[in-house]
Design an enzyme around this catalytic site. Structure first.
Site, PDB file in Angstrom:
ATOM      1  N   LYS A   1       0.825  -1.210   0.000  1.00 41.15           N
ATOM      2  CA  LYS A   1       0.000   0.000   0.000  1.00 41.15           C
ATOM      3  C   LYS A   1       0.857   1.257   0.000  1.00 41.15           C
ATOM      4  O   LYS A   1       0.514   2.239  -0.652  1.00 41.15           O
ATOM      5  CB  LYS A   1      -0.962   0.009   1.197  1.00 41.15           C
ATOM      6  CG  LYS A   1      -2.080  -1.006   1.075  1.00 41.15           C
ATOM      7  CD  LYS A   1      -3.170  -0.734   2.090  1.00 41.15           C
ATOM      8  CE  LYS A   1      -4.302  -1.755   1.964  1.00 41.15           C
ATOM      9  NZ  LYS A   1      -5.337  -1.569   3.001  1.00 41.15           N
TER      10      LYS A   1
ATOM     11  N   LYS B   1      -5.880 -11.091  -7.273  1.00 38.39           N
ATOM     12  CA  LYS B   1      -7.079 -11.313  -6.477  1.00 38.39           C
ATOM     13  C   LYS B   1      -8.118 -10.217  -6.728  1.00 38.39           C
ATOM     14  O   LYS B   1      -7.755  -9.042  -6.836  1.00 38.39           O
ATOM     15  CB  LYS B   1      -6.685 -11.329  -4.994  1.00 38.39           C
ATOM     16  CG  LYS B   1      -7.801 -11.724  -4.060  1.00 38.39           C
ATOM     17  CD  LYS B   1      -7.355 -11.695  -2.606  1.00 38.39           C
ATOM     18  CE  LYS B   1      -8.580 -11.599  -1.702  1.00 38.39           C
ATOM     19  NZ  LYS B   1      -8.252 -11.419  -0.302  1.00 38.39           N
TER      20      LYS B   1
ATOM     21  N   LYS C   1     -11.845  -4.950  -3.898  1.00 41.19           N
ATOM     22  CA  LYS C   1     -12.883  -3.928  -3.934  1.00 41.19           C
ATOM     23  C   LYS C   1     -12.295  -2.535  -4.103  1.00 41.19           C
ATOM     24  O   LYS C   1     -13.018  -1.585  -4.342  1.00 41.19           O
ATOM     25  CB  LYS C   1     -13.779  -4.017  -2.701  1.00 41.19           C
ATOM     26  CG  LYS C   1     -13.135  -3.692  -1.371  1.00 41.19           C
ATOM     27  CD  LYS C   1     -14.194  -3.877  -0.282  1.00 41.19           C
ATOM     28  CE  LYS C   1     -13.661  -4.038   1.112  1.00 41.19           C
ATOM     29  NZ  LYS C   1     -12.695  -3.071   1.586  1.00 41.19           N
TER      30      LYS C   1
END
Ligand code: TRP
Length: 339
Positions: A116, A199, A202
Site C-alpha cells: 500500500k 485477487k 474492492k
C-alpha cells in the site's frame, strides 16, 4: 449452550470501495456459517479506512452500506453482533497502548504495508498505514477472540496479533486469548475478471475488474461476458497460469452452485467460452437477487439499521471495556476514583 459459553469469532471489512462477490464468497458467506456455532462480532472497520485518504460523505455512506450488506448476506443481528468500529472507543485506545509495545521492525516488514505504501507518494504515507496491524490486533484482542475468519492475505496480520498478545501476556500476565485464523473452507480465491492473476479487490478501480454485490443484473452479465480468458477452448479446472481466466470462472461457478468440479467439467464439455461466461453470469445474478432485495429494503427503512448498529455498539462496548480495564490496570494507568 448459552451464548456466554461459546467461543468467540471476530471479523471485519473496511467501508472503502464496493463489496465484491469475492468478499461474499470468501468472507460474508463464511461468517453466516459461523454465527450459530460461535459468539460472533462482525465489525465495519471504518477507522482502518482512514489509513488512506477518504471522502467524508463517501465514508459515511459506505459504512452504512457495508453494515446493511452484512445483514443482506444473511448475518442475523439476533445472533451476531454487528457494529461500527469507531462507535467503540476502546479500539483506538488499545491500539495506542499496543503500538507503544510494538517494535517498528514488526510493522515495516508487513507485506500489506509495503504494497500500500508503494502505491502512494512517500511523503503522503500516513503513520496510520504503518500502524494498521496494531489497530487490527486491538479489534481482535479486545473480544478475547478465538477465531478470525479472513482470507490468507491477512495471515501475516494474524501472526502479528498473536506475537503481540504473547508479548503482552509475558510482560504483564495472562490477559489476551491467542486467536487462530479461520481460512475459508472452500479455499476459493476469486480473481479479477480483467486480470485473473490478481485477487479480485474492492479497491481496484479498473472497470470490469470486479463484480460488486450491488451491480444490476445487466451489469453483472456484461462483466462476465467481457471476462479475460485465453485463445484455447478447453473448459477445465486447472492451475495453468495461462488458463487462469477460465479456471476463475469455473471457481466462481463452483462456489455459487456448490457442484463438484467433475460435474461442472462434464456440464461444460463441448461448450464454448461464450456459454461458460453466460452461464456463470446468470448463476451470479441469481445469487445476488435475494441479497439485493434485502439490501434495498434495509436501505429504504434506515431506522432498523440504525437500531441494529446502536445495539451492536452497546454489546461490543460491554465486552471491549472489560478487556480494556484489565489492560489499563495491568500496565499501571490510574483509574478514576470519586469519593
Ligand atoms: N485487515 C482486514 C482486511 O483488510 C480488515 C480487518 C480489520 C479485520 N480489523 C480486523 C479482519 C479484525 C479481521 C479481524 O481484510
Amino acid at each position: 449452550m448459552t451464548q456466554g459459553m461459546k467461543e468467540r469469532v471476530f471479523s471485519g471489512v473496511q467501508p472503502s470501495g464496493n463489496l465484491t462477490i469475492g468478499n461474499y464468497i470468501g468472507a460474508l458467506r463464511q461468517w453466516v456459517a459461523e454465527q450459530d456455532a460461535y459468539e460472533c462480532f462482525f465489525c465495519v472497520v471504518d477507522l482502518h479506512s482512514l489509513t488512506v485518504p477518504q471522502d467524508p460523505a463517501q465514508l459515511r455512506a459506505k459504512t452504512r452500506e457495508v453494515a446493511a450488506l452484512y445483514i443482506a448476506s444473511g448475518i442475523d443481528p439476533e445472533k451476531a453482533t454487528i457494529f461500527v468500529q469507531s462507535h467503540v472507543s476502546a479500539h483506538s485506545e488499545l491500539a495506542w497502548i499496543l503500538s507503544c509495545m510494538t517494535p517498528l521492525g514488526w510493522l515495516y516488514r508487513m507485506t500489506q504495508f509495503k504494497d500500500k505504501a508503494s502505491k502512494q507518494q512517500q511523503e503522503s504515507v500516513g503513520a496510520g498505514l504503518l500502524n494498521y496491524p496494531t489497530l487490527m490486533a486491538s479489534d481482535i484482542l479486545l473480544y478475547q477472540t478465538h477465531g478470525v475468519p479472513v482470507g490468507d492475505d491477512q495471515k501475516q496480520h494474524l501472526e502479528y496479533t498473536r506475537d503481540l498478545a504473547q508479548r503482552f501476556n509475558h510482560l504483564y500476565g495472562e490477559t489476551f486469548t491467542l486467536p487462530d485464523i479461520i481460512l475459508p473452507k472452500t479455499g476459493a480465491r476469486i480473481m479479477g475478471l480483467d486480470n485473473p492473476n490478481a485477487k479480485m479487490s474492492k479497491s481496484e478501480v479498473a472497470e470490469g475488474h470486479a463484480v460488486y454485490l450491488l451491480d444490476k443484473p445487466d451489469v453483472v452479465k456484461k462483466k462476465f461476458m467481457r471476462a479475460v480468458t485465453d485463445s484455447g477452448r478447453e473448459i477445465n479446472f486447472t492451475e495453468a497460469p495461462e488458463k487462469a481466466g477460465v479456471n476463475n470462472l469455473l471457481t466462481i461457478y463452483q462456489a455459487v452452485t456448490g457442484q463438484s468440479q467433475q460435474d461442472i467439467e462434464m456440464y461444460f464439455e463441448g461448450k464454448g467460452y461464450g456459454d461458460l461466461k453466460k452461464t456463470v453470469g446468470e448463476a451470479v445474478t441469481e445469487l445476488l437477487k435475494p441479497l439485493q432485495a434485502r439490501y434495498h429494503e434495509l436501505a429504504d427503512e434506515g431506522g432498523y439499521l440504525d437500531e441494529v448498529l446502536a445495539r451492536g455498539a452497546e454489546k461490543a462496548c460491554e465486552v471491549a471495556s472489560t478487556t480494556l480495564s484489565q489492560v489499563r490496570e495491568r500496565i499501571g494507568l490510574v483509574g478514576v476514583h470519586r469519593n
